[in-house]
Write a protein that holds these residues in place. Structure first.
Motif, PDB file in Angstrom:
ATOM      1  N   VAL A  31     -25.312 -19.061 111.716  1.00  0.00           N
ATOM      2  CA  VAL A  31     -24.723 -19.729 110.561  1.00  0.00           C
ATOM      3  C   VAL A  31     -23.995 -18.681 109.730  1.00  0.00           C
ATOM      4  CG1 VAL A  31     -25.182 -21.064 108.481  1.00  0.00           C
ATOM      5  CG2 VAL A  31     -26.577 -21.428 110.530  1.00  0.00           C
ATOM      6  N   THR A  32     -22.725 -18.884 109.479  1.00  0.00           N
ATOM      7  CA  THR A  32     -21.961 -17.907 108.703  1.00  0.00           C
ATOM      8  C   THR A  32     -22.528 -17.799 107.293  1.00  0.00           C
ATOM      9  OG1 THR A  32     -19.930 -18.326 109.947  1.00  0.00           O
ATOM     10  CG2 THR A  32     -19.691 -17.318 107.776  1.00  0.00           C
ATOM     11  N   LEU A  33     -22.860 -16.582 106.903  1.00  0.00           N
ATOM     12  CA  LEU A  33     -23.421 -16.315 105.587  1.00  0.00           C
ATOM     13  C   LEU A  33     -22.445 -15.454 104.797  1.00  0.00           C
ATOM     14  CD1 LEU A  33     -27.058 -15.448 106.754  1.00  0.00           C
ATOM     15  CD2 LEU A  33     -26.226 -17.658 105.893  1.00  0.00           C
ATOM     16  N   LYS A  34     -22.260 -15.791 103.542  1.00  0.00           N
ATOM     17  CA  LYS A  34     -21.331 -15.037 102.711  1.00  0.00           C
ATOM     18  C   LYS A  34     -21.775 -15.107 101.259  1.00  0.00           C
ATOM     19  CE  LYS A  34     -18.233 -19.047 102.581  1.00  0.00           C
ATOM     20  NZ  LYS A  34     -16.866 -19.538 102.873  1.00  0.00           N
ATOM     21  N   TYR A  35     -20.993 -14.452 100.402  1.00  0.00           N
ATOM     22  CA  TYR A  35     -21.328 -14.397  98.977  1.00  0.00           C
ATOM     23  C   TYR A  35     -21.602 -15.803  98.448  1.00  0.00           C
ATOM     24  CZ  TYR A  35     -21.196 -12.812  94.120  1.00  0.00           C
ATOM     25  OH  TYR A  35     -21.534 -12.513  92.828  1.00  0.00           O
ATOM     26  N   GLY A  36     -22.775 -15.996  97.837  1.00  0.00           N
ATOM     27  CA  GLY A  36     -23.150 -17.302  97.301  1.00  0.00           C
ATOM     28  C   GLY A  36     -24.093 -18.081  98.189  1.00  0.00           C
ATOM     29  N   SER A  37     -24.224 -17.656  99.469  1.00  0.00           N
ATOM     30  CA  SER A  37     -25.146 -18.349 100.372  1.00  0.00           C
ATOM     31  C   SER A  37     -26.587 -18.131  99.927  1.00  0.00           C
ATOM     32  CB  SER A  37     -24.966 -17.852 101.807  1.00  0.00           C
ATOM     33  OG  SER A  37     -23.681 -18.145 102.299  1.00  0.00           O
ATOM     34  N   ARG A  38     -27.440 -19.108 100.222  1.00  0.00           N
ATOM     35  CA  ARG A  38     -28.854 -19.014  99.863  1.00  0.00           C
ATOM     36  C   ARG A  38     -29.714 -19.605 100.978  1.00  0.00           C
ATOM     37  NH1 ARG A  38     -30.093 -18.988  94.029  1.00  0.00           N
ATOM     38  NH2 ARG A  38     -28.186 -18.534  92.850  1.00  0.00           N
ATOM     39  N   GLY A  39     -30.978 -19.205 101.002  1.00  0.00           N
ATOM     40  CA  GLY A  39     -31.906 -19.821 101.941  1.00  0.00           C
ATOM     41  C   GLY A  39     -32.586 -18.837 102.871  1.00  0.00           C
ATOM     42  N   ASN A  40     -33.329 -19.389 103.833  1.00  0.00           N
ATOM     43  CA  ASN A  40     -34.121 -18.578 104.751  1.00  0.00           C
ATOM     44  C   ASN A  40     -33.259 -17.698 105.658  1.00  0.00           C
ATOM     45  OD1 ASN A  40     -36.561 -19.602 103.785  1.00  0.00           O
ATOM     46  ND2 ASN A  40     -36.542 -21.323 105.215  1.00  0.00           N
ATOM     47  N   ASP A  41     -32.078 -18.199 106.021  1.00  0.00           N
ATOM     48  CA  ASP A  41     -31.193 -17.390 106.864  1.00  0.00           C
ATOM     49  C   ASP A  41     -30.774 -16.117 106.141  1.00  0.00           C
ATOM     50  OD1 ASP A  41     -31.207 -19.090 109.060  1.00  0.00           O
ATOM     51  OD2 ASP A  41     -29.567 -20.311 108.273  1.00  0.00           O
ATOM     52  N   VAL A  42     -30.572 -16.229 104.834  1.00  0.00           N
ATOM     53  CA  VAL A  42     -30.209 -15.054 104.037  1.00  0.00           C
ATOM     54  C   VAL A  42     -31.401 -14.108 103.936  1.00  0.00           C
ATOM     55  CG1 VAL A  42     -29.411 -14.224 101.793  1.00  0.00           C
ATOM     56  CG2 VAL A  42     -28.483 -16.343 102.727  1.00  0.00           C
ATOM     57  N   VAL A  43     -32.593 -14.671 103.784  1.00  0.00           N
ATOM     58  CA  VAL A  43     -33.808 -13.851 103.731  1.00  0.00           C
ATOM     59  C   VAL A  43     -33.935 -13.026 105.008  1.00  0.00           C
ATOM     60  CG1 VAL A  43     -36.330 -13.895 103.735  1.00  0.00           C
ATOM     61  CG2 VAL A  43     -35.070 -15.378 102.170  1.00  0.00           C
ATOM     62  N   ASN A  44     -33.730 -13.684 106.152  1.00  0.00           N
ATOM     63  CA  ASN A  44     -33.821 -13.006 107.440  1.00  0.00           C
ATOM     64  C   ASN A  44     -32.781 -11.887 107.542  1.00  0.00           C
ATOM     65  OD1 ASN A  44     -34.831 -12.864 110.251  1.00  0.00           O
ATOM     66  ND2 ASN A  44     -32.747 -13.500 110.759  1.00  0.00           N
TER      67      ASN A  44
END
Length: 231
Positions: A31-44
């Protein structure tokens, strides 16, 4: 005895599974993550950045400026597209690197890159505005991260084409001039992820050179001070 061994193995596997839940090694879907993204994927993502020494912060699940800068540092070090976005290329590269950066190697590489980057910035843009210095530095790193050029800062600066240096300070010897503190700071900012100008891989001063090949073959991006930048 066999029953005891089986229990030990089962307990070990349970503990291993629990440990792996904290940091996923591979993701089936990126899942593409960028500035402003939130959630478990960002934690990982943040946990991996922390484990490899790119992020000095907590894994709070918020893709803020610190996480973005950490991604940029990782992209620069990995010689992949530098955009501050954790897409498929960035995540797959990050999650498939089992060995963390060695502290001594990291310091050595950084010192070498800072040494040469600050000198080319000074030699090429001593009288340019700070934004122009950043842009010159970014051209060097953009080349490092391109398959069309050498893969190190020093290699890019000292590249020759048909016996001619790609950068005039190399031919003139001004590459060895001690840089000003402003040029050193600009080099530090660039190495720390200040993109300045994205994607540009060429620049020249139209008052001193025609740059005919660049004008005819590359895409104009912008002008900063006396320099024009092309992609």
């Amino acid at each position: 005895m066999r029953t005891h061994k089986k229990r030990v193995i089962v307990i070990f596997l349970v503990i291993l599974c629990i440990g792996l839940q904290g940091i996923s090694v591979f993701a089936s879907d990126y899942v593409t993550l960028k500035y402003g993204s939130r959630g478990n994927d960002v934690v990982n993502l943040q946990k991996w950045l922390i484990s490899k020494g790119y992020l000095n912060d907590s894994a709070d699940g918020i893709y803020g400026p610190l996480t973005e800068k950490a991604i940029i540092k990782f992209q620069i070090a990995s010689h992949i597209t530098v955009d501050g976005i954790a897409g498929k290329q960035t995540q797959s590269t990050l999650y498939q690197q089992p060995v963390s950066r060695g502290a001594s190697t990291s310091r050595s590489d950084y010192a070498t890159n800072l040494y040469w980057l600050s000198r080319i910035i000074h030699a090429e843009s001593e009288a340019e505005p700070y934004k122009g210095k950043l842009a010159v530095g970014n051209v060097i790193l953009n080349r490092v991260n391109s398959n069309e050029f050498p893969s190190t800062v020093k290699g890019v600066i000292f590249e020759y084409y048909k016996g001619i240096p790609q950068f005039s300070p190399v031919a003139e010897g001004t590459i060895y001039t001690t840089p000003s503190q402003t040029s050193i700071q600009a080099a530090k900012d660039v190495l720390n992820g200040d993109l300045g100008i994205k994607y540009a891989t060429y620049f020249f001063n139209p008052d001193k050179a025609k740059g005919s090949w660049i004008v005819q073959n590359k895409t104009y991006m912008t002008r900063i001070g006396n320099h024009v930048f092309y992609q």
